[in-house]
Scaffold this motif. Structure first.
Motif, PDB file in Angstrom:
ATOM      1  N   LEU A  86       0.816  -1.216   0.000  1.00 39.47           N
ATOM      2  CA  LEU A  86       0.000   0.000   0.000  1.00 39.47           C
ATOM      3  C   LEU A  86       0.851   1.269   0.000  1.00 39.47           C
ATOM      4  CD1 LEU A  86      -2.755  -1.087   2.549  1.00 39.47           C
ATOM      5  CD2 LEU A  86      -2.892  -1.050   0.054  1.00 39.47           C
ATOM      6  N   THR A  87       1.881   1.298   0.849  1.00 41.21           N
ATOM      7  CA  THR A  87       2.695   2.519   0.983  1.00 41.21           C
ATOM      8  C   THR A  87       3.981   2.464   0.175  1.00 41.21           C
ATOM      9  OG1 THR A  87       3.894   1.665   2.894  1.00 41.21           O
ATOM     10  CG2 THR A  87       1.841   2.855   3.346  1.00 41.21           C
ATOM     11  N   GLN A  88       4.322   1.294  -0.347  1.00 43.02           N
ATOM     12  CA  GLN A  88       5.579   1.078  -1.082  1.00 43.02           C
ATOM     13  C   GLN A  88       6.805   1.376  -0.219  1.00 43.02           C
ATOM     14  OE1 GLN A  88       5.788  -0.333  -4.198  1.00 43.02           O
ATOM     15  NE2 GLN A  88       3.623  -0.658  -3.821  1.00 43.02           N
ATOM     16  N   GLN A  89       6.620   1.344   1.105  1.00 40.63           N
ATOM     17  CA  GLN A  89       7.720   1.589   2.030  1.00 40.63           C
ATOM     18  C   GLN A  89       8.440   0.267   2.313  1.00 40.63           C
ATOM     19  OE1 GLN A  89       6.567   3.482   5.675  1.00 40.63           O
ATOM     20  NE2 GLN A  89       8.670   3.958   6.242  1.00 40.63           N
ATOM     21  N   GLU A  90       9.774   0.328   2.249  1.00 45.41           N
ATOM     22  CA  GLU A  90      10.591  -0.865   2.467  1.00 45.41           C
ATOM     23  C   GLU A  90      10.966  -0.990   3.942  1.00 45.41           C
ATOM     24  OE1 GLU A  90      14.441  -3.046   0.481  1.00 45.41           O
ATOM     25  OE2 GLU A  90      14.425  -0.865   0.547  1.00 45.41           O
ATOM     26  N   THR A  91      10.826  -2.196   4.470  1.00 42.91           N
ATOM     27  CA  THR A  91      11.233  -2.497   5.837  1.00 42.91           C
ATOM     28  C   THR A  91      12.374  -3.504   5.775  1.00 42.91           C
ATOM     29  OG1 THR A  91       8.955  -2.216   6.603  1.00 42.91           O
ATOM     30  CG2 THR A  91      10.469  -3.381   8.077  1.00 42.91           C
ATOM     31  N   ILE A  92      13.505  -3.131   6.370  1.00 44.96           N
ATOM     32  CA  ILE A  92      14.671  -4.014   6.392  1.00 44.96           C
ATOM     33  C   ILE A  92      14.800  -4.612   7.778  1.00 44.96           C
ATOM     34  CG2 ILE A  92      17.175  -4.137   6.170  1.00 44.96           C
ATOM     35  CD1 ILE A  92      16.962  -1.884   4.101  1.00 44.96           C
ATOM     36  N   LYS A  93      14.973  -5.937   7.804  1.00 43.15           N
ATOM     37  CA  LYS A  93      15.070  -6.667   9.067  1.00 43.15           C
ATOM     38  C   LYS A  93      16.414  -7.404   9.092  1.00 43.15           C
ATOM     39  CE  LYS A  93      12.706 -10.427  11.454  1.00 43.15           C
ATOM     40  NZ  LYS A  93      11.589 -11.365  11.381  1.00 43.15           N
ATOM     41  N   VAL A  94      17.156  -7.247  10.197  1.00 40.13           N
ATOM     42  CA  VAL A  94      18.448  -7.915  10.356  1.00 40.13           C
ATOM     43  C   VAL A  94      18.352  -8.861  11.543  1.00 40.13           C
ATOM     44  CG1 VAL A  94      20.903  -7.622  10.813  1.00 40.13           C
ATOM     45  CG2 VAL A  94      19.712  -5.960   9.390  1.00 40.13           C
ATOM     46  N   GLN A  95      18.707 -10.113  11.295  1.00 40.53           N
ATOM     47  CA  GLN A  95      18.679 -11.132  12.341  1.00 40.53           C
ATOM     48  C   GLN A  95      20.091 -11.658  12.519  1.00 40.53           C
ATOM     49  OE1 GLN A  95      16.203 -14.418  11.217  1.00 40.53           O
ATOM     50  NE2 GLN A  95      16.175 -15.309  13.270  1.00 40.53           N
ATOM     51  N   LYS A  96      20.539 -11.801  13.760  1.00 41.56           N
ATOM     52  CA  LYS A  96      21.888 -12.298  14.027  1.00 41.56           C
ATOM     53  C   LYS A  96      21.805 -13.587  14.828  1.00 41.56           C
ATOM     54  CE  LYS A  96      24.151  -7.860  13.759  1.00 41.56           C
ATOM     55  NZ  LYS A  96      25.111  -6.942  14.349  1.00 41.56           N
ATOM     56  N   LYS A  97      22.696 -14.528  14.466  1.00 43.76           N
ATOM     57  CA  LYS A  97      22.764 -15.816  15.161  1.00 43.76           C
ATOM     58  C   LYS A  97      24.225 -16.193  15.345  1.00 43.76           C
ATOM     59  CE  LYS A  97      18.638 -17.773  12.968  1.00 43.76           C
ATOM     60  NZ  LYS A  97      18.136 -18.891  12.147  1.00 43.76           N
ATOM     61  N   ASN A  98      24.509 -16.988  16.349  1.00 45.99           N
ATOM     62  CA  ASN A  98      25.847 -17.542  16.568  1.00 45.99           C
ATOM     63  C   ASN A  98      25.761 -19.063  16.506  1.00 45.99           C
ATOM     64  OD1 ASN A  98      27.261 -15.083  17.037  1.00 45.99           O
ATOM     65  ND2 ASN A  98      26.349 -14.982  19.063  1.00 45.99           N
ATOM     66  N   HIS A  99      26.781 -19.665  15.895  1.00 47.42           N
ATOM     67  CA  HIS A  99      26.847 -21.125  15.761  1.00 47.42           C
ATOM     68  C   HIS A  99      28.248 -21.579  16.159  1.00 47.42           C
ATOM     69  CE1 HIS A  99      23.192 -20.829  13.266  1.00 47.42           C
ATOM     70  NE2 HIS A  99      23.804 -19.850  12.632  1.00 47.42           N
ATOM     71  N   SER A 100      28.345 -22.703  16.826  1.00 45.02           N
ATOM     72  CA  SER A 100      29.670 -23.223  17.176  1.00 45.02           C
ATOM     73  C   SER A 100      30.320 -23.896  15.970  1.00 45.02           C
ATOM     74  CB  SER A 100      29.588 -24.196  18.353  1.00 45.02           C
ATOM     75  OG  SER A 100      28.712 -25.261  18.032  1.00 45.02           O
ATOM     76  N   LEU A 101      29.528 -24.531  15.107  1.00 43.96           N
ATOM     77  CA  LEU A 101      30.044 -25.196  13.912  1.00 43.96           C
ATOM     78  C   LEU A 101      28.948 -25.198  12.857  1.00 43.96           C
ATOM     79  CD1 LEU A 101      32.576 -26.783  12.894  1.00 43.96           C
ATOM     80  CD2 LEU A 101      31.405 -28.851  13.592  1.00 43.96           C
ATOM     81  N   ILE A 102      29.324 -24.939  11.600  1.00 43.63           N
ATOM     82  CA  ILE A 102      28.331 -24.905  10.533  1.00 43.63           C
ATOM     83  C   ILE A 102      28.943 -25.470   9.253  1.00 43.63           C
ATOM     84  CG2 ILE A 102      28.843 -22.580   9.736  1.00 43.63           C
ATOM     85  CD1 ILE A 102      25.830 -22.129   9.411  1.00 43.63           C
ATOM     86  N   PHE A 103      28.123 -26.203   8.499  1.00 45.16           N
ATOM     87  CA  PHE A 103      28.509 -26.684   7.174  1.00 45.16           C
ATOM     88  C   PHE A 103      27.731 -25.860   6.173  1.00 45.16           C
ATOM     89  CE2 PHE A 103      27.587 -29.202   3.394  1.00 45.16           C
ATOM     90  CZ  PHE A 103      28.865 -29.593   3.012  1.00 45.16           C
ATOM     91  N   LEU A 104      28.426 -25.252   5.213  1.00 44.73           N
ATOM     92  CA  LEU A 104      27.802 -24.384   4.231  1.00 44.73           C
ATOM     93  C   LEU A 104      28.016 -24.961   2.841  1.00 44.73           C
ATOM     94  CD1 LEU A 104      26.437 -21.594   3.706  1.00 44.73           C
ATOM     95  CD2 LEU A 104      28.744 -20.671   3.494  1.00 44.73           C
ATOM     96  N   ARG A 105      26.930 -25.197   2.117  1.00 43.25           N
ATOM     97  CA  ARG A 105      27.042 -25.717   0.744  1.00 43.25           C
ATOM     98  C   ARG A 105      27.642 -24.655  -0.162  1.00 43.25           C
ATOM     99  NH1 ARG A 105      23.147 -29.743  -1.831  1.00 43.25           N
ATOM    100  NH2 ARG A 105      23.684 -28.367  -3.551  1.00 43.25           N
ATOM    101  N   GLY A 106      28.525 -25.077  -1.036  1.00 39.61           N
ATOM    102  CA  GLY A 106      29.222 -24.159  -1.922  1.00 39.61           C
ATOM    103  C   GLY A 106      28.334 -23.390  -2.867  1.00 39.61           C
ATOM    104  N   ASP A 107      27.151 -23.933  -3.221  1.00 40.79           N
ATOM    105  CA  ASP A 107      26.285 -23.218  -4.161  1.00 40.79           C
ATOM    106  C   ASP A 107      25.623 -21.995  -3.539  1.00 40.79           C
ATOM    107  OD1 ASP A 107      24.525 -24.654  -2.580  1.00 40.79           O
ATOM    108  OD2 ASP A 107      23.293 -25.353  -4.247  1.00 40.79           O
ATOM    109  N   LEU A 108      25.759 -21.812  -2.237  1.00 41.53           N
ATOM    110  CA  LEU A 108      25.235 -20.617  -1.565  1.00 41.53           C
ATOM    111  C   LEU A 108      26.265 -19.493  -1.497  1.00 41.53           C
ATOM    112  CD1 LEU A 108      23.342 -22.256   1.432  1.00 41.53           C
ATOM    113  CD2 LEU A 108      22.345 -21.256  -0.626  1.00 41.53           C
ATOM    114  N   VAL A 109      27.538 -19.809  -1.724  1.00 36.34           N
ATOM    115  CA  VAL A 109      28.628 -18.851  -1.552  1.00 36.34           C
ATOM    116  C   VAL A 109      28.723 -17.908  -2.749  1.00 36.34           C
ATOM    117  CG1 VAL A 109      31.124 -18.592  -1.261  1.00 36.34           C
ATOM    118  CG2 VAL A 109      29.919 -20.444  -0.089  1.00 36.34           C
TER     119      VAL A 109
END
Length: 105
Positions: free
Chosen positions: A72-95
């Motif tokens: 309706l207003t065309q106003q953009e809302t930006i949301k930032v979420q932060k998380k901490n992880h001790s260990l993570i596996f990241l697939r290469g197709d996301l990089v």
């Protein structure tokens, strides 16, 4: 099946960069910044990787940025979420990009 790299490249100088993956190799066991698809950014210690740029990171700080536009207003809302992880596996197709974290004096 490929093994994750946790070793030094045979025959290469300890600090030489001859091809793009050498930068990743030199960052092994160091803090790196990883920009990912879908608004994700990761900072953590590079534990292991493979030729597909699948990554294992430890002590990870993740930041997820999303935006919504009100129809309706065309106003953009930006949301930032932060998380901490001790260990993570990241697939290469996301990089999108990986960079060594600058050392602070």
């Amino acid at each position: 099946m490929t093994e994750l790299a946790t070793y030094n490249k045979p025959g290469a100088a300890a600090d030489s960069i001859e091809e793009p993956m050498d930068l990743v190799l030199l960052s092994l066991k160091e803090k790196v910044f990883v920009k990912c698809r879908f608004g994700r950014e990761l900072r953590g210690k590079l534990v292991a990787y493979d030729e597909h740029l699948n990554l294992m990171l430890s002590d990870v700080e993740e930041k997820i940025t999303t935006s919504d536009i009100d129809p309706l207003t065309q106003q953009e809302t930006i949301k930032v979420q932060k998380k901490n992880h001790s260990l993570i596996f990241l697939r290469g197709d996301l990089v999108i990009a990986i960079s060594p974290t600058p050392q602070t004096a």
